[in-house]
Design a protein around this motif. Structure first.
Motif, mmCIF file in Angstrom:
data_model
loop_
_atom_site.group_PDB
_atom_site.id
_atom_site.type_symbol
_atom_site.label_atom_id
_atom_site.label_comp_id
_atom_site.label_asym_id
_atom_site.label_seq_id
_atom_site.Cartn_x
_atom_site.Cartn_y
_atom_site.Cartn_z
ATOM 1 N N GLN A 56 0.830 -1.211 0.000
ATOM 2 C CA GLN A 56 0.000 0.000 0.000
ATOM 3 C C GLN A 56 0.864 1.261 0.000
ATOM 4 O O GLN A 56 0.576 2.223 -0.722
ATOM 5 N N THR B 163 2.218 1.790 -3.415
ATOM 6 C CA THR B 163 1.204 2.342 -4.323
ATOM 7 C C THR B 163 1.127 3.855 -4.154
ATOM 8 O O THR B 163 1.086 4.603 -5.142
ATOM 9 N N ARG B 164 1.123 4.319 -2.911
ATOM 10 C CA ARG B 164 1.113 5.770 -2.668
ATOM 11 C C ARG B 164 2.401 6.410 -3.179
ATOM 12 O O ARG B 164 2.389 7.539 -3.695
ATOM 13 N N GLU C 102 2.055 6.896 -6.903
ATOM 14 C CA GLU C 102 1.189 8.042 -7.190
ATOM 15 C C GLU C 102 1.938 9.358 -6.976
ATOM 16 O O GLU C 102 1.802 10.289 -7.770
ATOM 17 N N ALA D 26 6.108 10.240 0.822
ATOM 18 C CA ALA D 26 5.839 8.818 0.565
ATOM 19 C C ALA D 26 7.039 7.962 0.960
ATOM 20 O O ALA D 26 6.877 6.855 1.476
ATOM 21 N N THR E 260 6.783 7.378 4.551
ATOM 22 C CA THR E 260 5.796 6.349 4.859
ATOM 23 C C THR E 260 6.385 4.961 4.640
ATOM 24 O O THR E 260 6.183 4.057 5.462
#
Length: 164
Positions: A111, A114-115, A118, A131, A134
């Motif tokens: 996940q 994926t961010r 993006e 990101a 994260t």
């Protein structure tokens, strides 16, 4: 020095390699981390950043980010590959011999990747930096749940300092 990706690699390496099935697509978790996850994450983490240093007693600041569409695409591609690697780590071939919670962390990594993709596609250096943080947080949380094994004799310990 091993970077954030290396720390993520060490976390995912935790589960005992002795119990690994023989038909793993990337070899053991340790091999996968060293040969795939680490270099891929380094691409993402190294894409944007800043530094400052004193030169002749004066602070000199340096910022970097991708400049061309191809450079931005390489950053996005690294995030895509991290997601694919996370999904592979969560597959039965890797997950079936792991402790409870393993797939939660692999899903979290997927996940976050994926961010990260993006953010790279938005060509926003601040979003890419965030990101990356994260991704680092997911790795750190996994380290707490699955403390890395002691390094083998002669191996360097894992440094969780982000490569920024």
């Amino acid at each position: 020095m091993i970077t954030v990706a290396g720390s993520c690699a060490a976390v995912l390496l935790l589960a005992s390699c002795a119990d690994e099935p023989a038909d793993l697509p990337y070899g053991t978790v340790q091999q996968m981390m060293a040969n795939e996850v680490q270099p891929t994450a380094d691409i993402y983490w190294g894409a944007v950043g800043s530094s400052s240093e004193l030169i002749d007693g004066k602070p000199v600041n340096r910022d970097w980010q991708p400049e061309t569409d191809a450079e931005w695409q390489a950053v996005a591609a690294s995030a895509v590959k991290l997601r694919e690697l996370a999904n592979t780590l969560g597959s039965p071939a890797y997950a079936e011999v792991r402790a409870e919670g393993w797939t939660d962390f692999t899903e979290g990594l997927a996940q976050a990747a994926t961010r990260a993709e993006e953010a790279a596609k938005s060509k926003n250096p601040d979003a890419v930096f965030e990101a990356g943080g994260t991704l680092y947080s997911v790795c750190s949380a996994c380290h707490q749940a699955f403390p890395p094994e002691a390094p083998a004799a002669g191996a360097e310990p894992v440094d969780m300092t982000p490569n920024r």
